[in-house]
Design a protein around this motif. Structure first.
Motif, PDB file in Angstrom:
ATOM      1  N   GLU A 141      -6.132  -8.332  -1.590  1.00 34.15           N
ATOM      2  CA  GLU A 141      -6.566  -9.329  -2.780  1.00 34.15           C
ATOM      3  C   GLU A 141      -5.271 -10.728  -2.183  1.00 34.15           C
ATOM      4  N   LYS A 142      -4.325  -9.706  -2.415  1.00 36.47           N
ATOM      5  CA  LYS A 142      -2.974 -10.462  -2.789  1.00 36.47           C
ATOM      6  C   LYS A 142      -2.508 -11.230  -0.780  1.00 36.47           C
ATOM      7  N   GLY A 143      -3.300 -10.714  -0.382  1.00 36.37           N
ATOM      8  CA  GLY A 143      -2.811 -11.247   1.306  1.00 36.37           C
ATOM      9  C   GLY A 143      -1.138 -11.568   1.392  1.00 36.37           C
ATOM     10  N   SER A 144      -1.454 -12.557   1.896  1.00 38.47           N
ATOM     11  CA  SER A 144       0.437 -13.184   2.549  1.00 38.47           C
ATOM     12  C   SER A 144       1.081 -13.395   1.150  1.00 38.47           C
ATOM     13  N   GLU A 145       0.249 -13.560   0.140  1.00 39.94           N
ATOM     14  CA  GLU A 145       1.523 -13.503  -0.630  1.00 39.94           C
ATOM     15  C   GLU A 145       2.643 -12.686  -1.565  1.00 39.94           C
ATOM     16  N   PHE A 146       2.894 -11.905  -0.638  1.00 41.60           N
ATOM     17  CA  PHE A 146       3.773 -10.678  -0.736  1.00 41.60           C
ATOM     18  C   PHE A 146       3.528  -9.844   0.959  1.00 41.60           C
ATOM     19  N   ASP A 147       4.952  -9.253   1.337  1.00 38.51           N
ATOM     20  CA  ASP A 147       5.017  -9.152   2.838  1.00 38.51           C
ATOM     21  C   ASP A 147       4.840  -8.224   3.020  1.00 38.51           C
ATOM     22  N   TRP A 148       4.548  -7.292   4.121  1.00 38.99           N
ATOM     23  CA  TRP A 148       4.060  -6.192   5.265  1.00 38.99           C
ATOM     24  C   TRP A 148       4.405  -5.254   4.130  1.00 38.99           C
ATOM     25  N   LEU A 149       5.621  -5.021   3.943  1.00 40.91           N
ATOM     26  CA  LEU A 149       6.556  -3.891   3.605  1.00 40.91           C
ATOM     27  C   LEU A 149       5.789  -3.963   2.407  1.00 40.91           C
ATOM     28  N   ASP A 150       5.902  -4.715   1.236  1.00 42.31           N
ATOM     29  CA  ASP A 150       4.975  -4.785   0.240  1.00 42.31           C
ATOM     30  C   ASP A 150       3.606  -4.584   0.229  1.00 42.31           C
ATOM     31  N   ALA A 151       3.013  -4.357   0.802  1.00 39.10           N
ATOM     32  CA  ALA A 151       1.601  -3.988   1.087  1.00 39.10           C
ATOM     33  C   ALA A 151       1.453  -3.051   1.758  1.00 39.10           C
ATOM     34  N   LEU A 152       2.696  -2.387   2.342  1.00 39.04           N
ATOM     35  CA  LEU A 152       2.131  -1.320   3.149  1.00 39.04           C
ATOM     36  C   LEU A 152       3.348  -0.309   1.984  1.00 39.04           C
ATOM     37  N   GLU A 153       3.705   0.069   0.686  1.00 42.85           N
ATOM     38  CA  GLU A 153       4.018  -0.009  -0.367  1.00 42.85           C
ATOM     39  C   GLU A 153       3.146   0.880  -0.975  1.00 42.85           C
ATOM     40  N   VAL A 154       2.109  -0.300  -1.492  1.00 41.95           N
ATOM     41  CA  VAL A 154       1.225  -0.803  -2.780  1.00 41.95           C
ATOM     42  C   VAL A 154      -0.417   0.449  -1.472  1.00 41.95           C
ATOM     43  N   ILE A 155      -0.188   0.396  -0.587  1.00 42.05           N
ATOM     44  CA  ILE A 155      -1.720   1.486  -0.052  1.00 42.05           C
ATOM     45  C   ILE A 155      -0.672   3.138   0.122  1.00 42.05           C
ATOM     46  N   THR A 156       0.648   3.079   0.439  1.00 41.13           N
ATOM     47  CA  THR A 156       1.516   4.627   1.203  1.00 41.13           C
ATOM     48  C   THR A 156       1.917   4.779   0.235  1.00 41.13           C
ATOM     49  N   GLY A 157       2.759   3.605  -1.087  1.00 42.49           N
ATOM     50  CA  GLY A 157       3.447   4.612  -1.586  1.00 42.49           C
ATOM     51  C   GLY A 157       5.001   5.051  -0.995  1.00 42.49           C
ATOM     52  N   SER A 158       5.164   3.718   0.165  1.00 44.60           N
ATOM     53  CA  SER A 158       6.630   4.109   0.782  1.00 44.60           C
ATOM     54  C   SER A 158       6.818   2.507   1.469  1.00 44.60           C
ATOM     55  N   ARG A 159       7.827   2.119   2.082  1.00 37.88           N
ATOM     56  CA  ARG A 159       8.259   0.725   2.493  1.00 37.88           C
ATOM     57  C   ARG A 159       8.984   1.103   3.703  1.00 37.88           C
ATOM     58  N   LYS A 160       9.109   2.214   4.158  1.00 33.58           N
ATOM     59  CA  LYS A 160       9.756   2.649   5.306  1.00 33.58           C
ATOM     60  C   LYS A 160       8.691   3.022   6.729  1.00 33.58           C
ATOM     61  N   LEU A 161       8.427   2.779   8.339  1.00 37.84           N
ATOM     62  CA  LEU A 161       8.255   3.348   9.039  1.00 37.84           C
ATOM     63  C   LEU A 161       8.442   4.898   8.755  1.00 37.84           C
ATOM     64  N   ASP A 162       7.636   5.662   9.230  1.00 35.45           N
ATOM     65  CA  ASP A 162       7.688   7.271   9.191  1.00 35.45           C
ATOM     66  C   ASP A 162       6.467   7.309  10.355  1.00 35.45           C
ATOM     67  N   ALA A 163       7.011   8.407  11.266  1.00 33.49           N
ATOM     68  CA  ALA A 163       6.080   8.817  12.127  1.00 33.49           C
ATOM     69  C   ALA A 163       5.398  10.515  11.646  1.00 33.49           C
ATOM     70  N   THR A 164       5.697  11.085  10.240  1.00 35.64           N
ATOM     71  CA  THR A 164       5.172  12.753  10.477  1.00 35.64           C
ATOM     72  C   THR A 164       3.769  11.858  10.234  1.00 35.64           C
ATOM     73  N   PRO A 165       2.856  11.409   9.460  1.00 31.93           N
ATOM     74  CA  PRO A 165       1.433  10.994   9.670  1.00 31.93           C
ATOM     75  C   PRO A 165       1.122  11.608  11.188  1.00 31.93           C
ATOM     76  N   MET A 166       1.489  10.454  11.844  1.00 27.43           N
ATOM     77  CA  MET A 166       0.921  10.122  13.291  1.00 27.43           C
ATOM     78  C   MET A 166       1.558  11.880  14.139  1.00 27.43           C
TER      79      MET A 166
END
Length: 958
Positions: free
Chosen positions: A770-795
């Motif tokens: 719903e926020k669209g591009s109001e915030f950046d992709w790191l903000d969106a990643l933090e909302v969804i996953t709780g983290s702003r960092k790239l992490d290969a652990t789930p992979m």
């Protein structure tokens, strides 16, 4: 009379056999999925009745009371209120604790928030080891068994029904368009040609719009950052959104028309619309730079001004922008039209194209032939491509500097590191990429070690493949060495195949599915998860299957926002089956990102970064393949499952096509960014390229590469043809598992099987959309996953079943891990026996690896047509007789001598002119050894078939 009767019966039988063969080929073709009979689209009520309700603790809309589907009201274009608050960041999850390991893969009862269902057995199966080549039993599912609803993990019955429109899939050609034909006739009579007059503008709406407001003009622009009034910036952005919507809507319409009905007219209209958009963007971008970003206090306005100010390559002058596009067009033409010789020094004509290389390489086990193809492409186009790429680099750098960046590498990274002309980068993306590579390197090295040993056996232990060194890149059977999937069938860990896709197809056919029915199923699931209703235009204006009377561009399947606030649709040439059922979920995820952000200002609708969008699409693709979800959709039986062997094979196949691309992505962008930044001159391009390839990929130059080695970088489509950052794929692939892990948090299902997402986690995803591009992709990643960092652990968690198996297999085989050894050769006893040789794989052998009765088989060729190799040639199996006619040999069950063929050395059947006709002595050979000859052509096979038919006619007649 008896002879005629037998001939008639055999003739009918032959026709039937040919027809059956053709029918099997059609069914095997993934591009054609014939249904048993023409069917109509199931109505919403019919689909609802097929799903029995179960209790669900989640509040969902009440079912419609009326038996008839109720059409939802048309959405209005009026803006809706924005979300009242920004979702609070959540604590970063611990990926390792979210799922069980491979030894604990028992399926337990799903969480009660999805459905109240009896818990399944919580007994955990004993941990066991799997030998590398040991085939495991494949569970057989009952395709007719529909699981009782009491065991369904998803209850879609409570999802309210809708009017899904009246879309009908074509089963016959459209009526002839007489008006269109008349227009063509008139054009030909008036102009003497069917071609359009390029000087005449066809897109009248775009021509009327150009210059219609101040946003198209640059004659009164003030100095950059000279306007410091916040209210003036707010007013300007509001006017911009109004004008931008007009041109963007026309571009969307022109694009839809072209991709769904390709013609010279629709192409010209799209070109004119895009030219108009470029003019608008160029003028408005210059106007936006009048405002001082630091003086703007309204955050939404500031975000939009930042986006508008970046002009991209449109910042070039008209002449240089045209030159830039011409170079891109020239490079693309090289890849599509260049003639490539199969053998070095071959006389013309050379018939291969670049698109043929993959298939030609894949169908050969001859290292010399593969090397010749690898060298031929690079030697043919290398010099000209180097010149073109040098010009492309210079123009791209010039465009980047006009946008405020030092070089093109910085401009390409800006959507990821969040840098702008007036703001420093938030993250050092390439440093983060190196950290992620450090996480995945152990898994990659295990794959590399296993594949290196397997292909050494495929190529009979040729000395260029060592047990501890890099793999010669051409032997990976990919054009670039970034896709190893052509080796899957020969090297797959187990002789086990996933039966679920076939079961899904059978179920869909039984339920009279159409392409649209797959979307209604996927759509009801999305609504079950909490997504909104889509507007009616989605059902009335989308194209779900190919329109055969139009020239369509089917790939890629795409979701469209028609830029009017109410019209959202998809274009896909879907076919009934599991792959496009997965694609339906991915497309809906893509569309929902556009639709959920519709309340945002025009520029802020859609994902803030294309990699984030692609990652979410892929997540829903994985979810769509979850066995429990497919049981809920009545697509598989209750016993459907994937055992460990099937899971390992599936992950191995994905690793060969996706995981191995990640090091190549790093190589491509590190090399290009160095070229953009002039870190090394053109004479060192090749040395730097191969140093990076060996460091990250573990691949090396062919020993006999010669001059072709100088052109590997510039002739790679990942470098020259795809002139955009490779980091898009790298980032997308990494974060898709972070998002999947977040949606499946706490689920006992292995992450590689997906899950049915938790409602509270889906709410976070929807909030980010719903926020669209109001915030950046790191903000969106933090909302969804709780983290702003790239992490290969789930992979790594996703690939854990494969990783564990590779650790065991490579340790057992004493495989060297890495490619930093001394170049020690493989010992003969170190090479494996290929799995397809043991199991009789269904993979089609290469032409040079097969032989027919009478052919030479001393080099390991596989004997076909009921023959076996005696060490020299293919002879008939025990109990069969050899029928020798002309230069062909056939294995038959009856003794040909009993049919009166005589006892001569050969039988010749043919037509001869009367004046040259001679008496031919007939005979038959019944030995087990026949001379060498070549009869592997298709015409000979037909001759063999007709000979056998003739033999049996004569045998049973006489």
């Amino acid at each position: 009379m008896r002879l005629r009767y037998l001939i008639f019966i055999l003739f009918i039988s032959l026709i039937y056999c040919v027809a059956e063969d053709v029918n099997v080929d059609i069914k095997a073709d993934s591009s054609v999925t014939p249904l048993p009979e023409p069917v109509t689209e199931p109505t919403p009520n019919e689909m609802d009745k097929s799903e029995q309700p179960i209790a669900s603790p989640e509040p969902v809309p009440e079912p419609e009371a009326s038996p008839e589907p109720v059409a939802e009201p048309e959405p209005t274009a009026e803006p809706e209120p924005e979300p009242s608050s920004t979702p609070e960041p959540i604590a970063e999850p611990k990926p390792n604790g979210s799922h069980e390991s491979i030894s604990d893969m028992a399926m337990e009862g799903l969480e009660s928030e999805l459905a109240e269902i009896p818990k399944q057995s919580e007994t955990v199966p004993e941990e066991h080891m799997i030998s590398p080549q040991q085939p495991l039993p494949i569970p057989v599912t009952d395709e007719t068994s529909i699981p009782p609803m009491s065991h369904m993990p998803v209850n879609l019955e409570d999802v309210s029904s809708e009017d899904y429109g009246t879309y009908e899939e074509q089963s016959k050609p459209d009526d002839v368009d007489n008006d269109a034909i008349q227009q063509l006739v008139d054009r030909f009579l008036n102009k003497g040609s069917l071609d359009n007059d390029k000087t005449e503008k066809l897109n009248k709406e775009v021509q009327e719009l150009i210059g219609s407001s101040q946003y198209w003009k640059t004659d009164s622009i003030k100095e950059e950052s000279s306007i410091k009034d916040n209210s003036a910036a707010v007013d300007w952005v509001q006017g911009y959104n109004t004008e931008a919507q007009k041109i963007l809507k026309l571009v969307a319409i022109a694009g839809w028309d072209y991709f769904t009905s390709v013609s010279s007219d629709t192409k010209q209209k799209l070109d004119e619309a895009e030219d108009g958009l470029r003019m608008f963007m160029s003028a408005s971008s210059k106007q936006a730079r009048q405002f001082d970003i630091a003086s703007i206090t309204d955050s939404i306005t500031k975000r939009q001004i930042e986006l508008i100010s970046v002009e991209g390559m449109s910042a070039l002058s008209n002449e240089k922008f045209m030159e830039y596009n011409n170079i891109l067009s020239t490079i693309n033409k090289v890849f599509t039209t260049t003639d490539i010789c199969e053998v070095e020094g071959q006389k013309e004509p050379c018939l291969l194209k670049f698109s043929d290389l993959r298939g030609s390489i894949a169908n050969s086990r001859d290292p010399e032939k593969i090397l010749n193809l690898w060298k031929s492409w690079r030697n043919t186009v290398g010099k000209d491509m180097t010149k073109n790429y040098r010009q492309l680099v210079d123009l791209t750098n010039e465009g980047a500097k006009l946008n405020g960046f030092e070089h093109a590498g910085q401009m390409w990274l800006s959507p990821f590191d969040l840098s702008t002309k007036g703001r420093k980068r938030e993250i050092d993306l390439m440093a983060e990429i190196d950290k992620v590579y450090g996480q995945i390197e152990p898994l990659y090295k295990q794959v590399h070690a296993y594949v290196r040993r397997e292909i050494a056996a495929i190529y009979n232990g040729i000395p260029s493949i060592t047990r501890d060194g890099a793999i010669p890149v051409h032997l990976l059977k990919g054009v670039n060495g970034d896709d190893w999937s052509q080796h899957y069938e020969d090297t797959k860990p187990f002789n086990a195949d996933d039966d679920i896709p076939e079961e899904v197809l059978r179920s869909m056919r039984k339920q009279n599915f159409t392409a649209k029915a797959m979307f209604t199923k996927a759509y009801r699931f999305m609504k079950f998860l909490g997504f909104e209703r889509l507007p009616k235009t989605f059902w009335n204006k989308s194209i779900f299957s190919r329109i055969w009377t139009n020239e369509m561009i089917c790939n890629p399947a795409t979701a469209y926002d028609m830029m009017d606030g109410i019209d959202y649709r998809v274009k896909i040439c879907a076919q009934v089956g599991a792959p496009d059922f997965v694609e339906a979920h991915q497309l809906l995820a893509q569309l929902y990102y556009k639709y959920s952000s519709r309340r945002q200002p025009l520029l802020l609708r859609d994902a803030p970064n294309p990699s984030l969008m692609k990652a979410i699409e892929k997540v829903f693709g994985i979810i769509a393949g979850n066995p429990d979800y497919m049981k809920s959709q009545k697509l598989v039986g209750e016993n459907a499952m994937r055992d460990e062997a099937i899971m390992v094979n599936r992950l191995y196949k994905e690793a060969l096509s996706e995981l191995v691309k990640l090091p190549f992505d790093i190589v491509v962008d590190k090399w290009r960014f160095g070229v953009f930044d002039n870190q090394y001159d053109e004479t060192k391009w090749n040395a730097v390229w191969w140093k990076l390839r060996e460091k990250y990929q573990g691949v090396s130059l062919p020993l006999e590469a010669g001059e072709a080695a100088e052109y590997d970088a510039v002739t790679s489509p990942g470098v020259a043809r795809q002139h955009s950052p490779a980091m898009k794929h790298f980032v997308s692939y990494v974060i898709q598992f972070q998002i999947l892990d977040a949606l499946c948090m706490g689920d006992s299902t292995p992450l590689s099987e997906g899950c049915i997402p938790k409602m509270e986690q889906v709410k976070k995803l929807i909030a980010a959309m719903e926020k669209g591009s109001e915030f950046d992709w790191l903000d969106a990643l933090e909302v969804i996953t709780g983290s702003r960092k790239l992490d290969a652990t789930p992979m790594l968690l996703y690939y854990e079943p494969l990783h564990n198996w590779l650790l065991t297999a490579n340790k057992k085989d004493n495989a060297y891990i890495g490619w930093d050894g001394t170049g020690k050769a493989f010992a003969k006893d170190e090479l494996p026996i290929l799995s397809n040789a043991e199991s009789g794989s269904d993979a089609i052998p290469a032409e040079e690896n097969i032989a027919y009765p009478g052919d030479e088989c001393s080099n390991g060729q596989e004997c076909l047509l009921e023959s076996i190799c005696n060490g020299t040639i293919c002879v008939c199996n025990e109990g069969l007789f050899t029928l020798h006619i002309g230069n062909t040999y056939n294995c038959v069950q009856g003794n040909p001598a009993d049919a009166g063929f005589g006892d001569g050395s050969n039988l010749i059947i043919g037509l001869y002119p009367n004046e040259n006709q001679t008496t031919q002595q007939t005979g038959i050979q019944t030995t087990t050894s026949v001379p060498k000859h070549n009869n592997a052509s298709s015409s000979t096979n037909i001759s063999n078939l007709m000979t056998i038919v003739l033999f049996f006619i004569m045998f049973y007649t006489f």
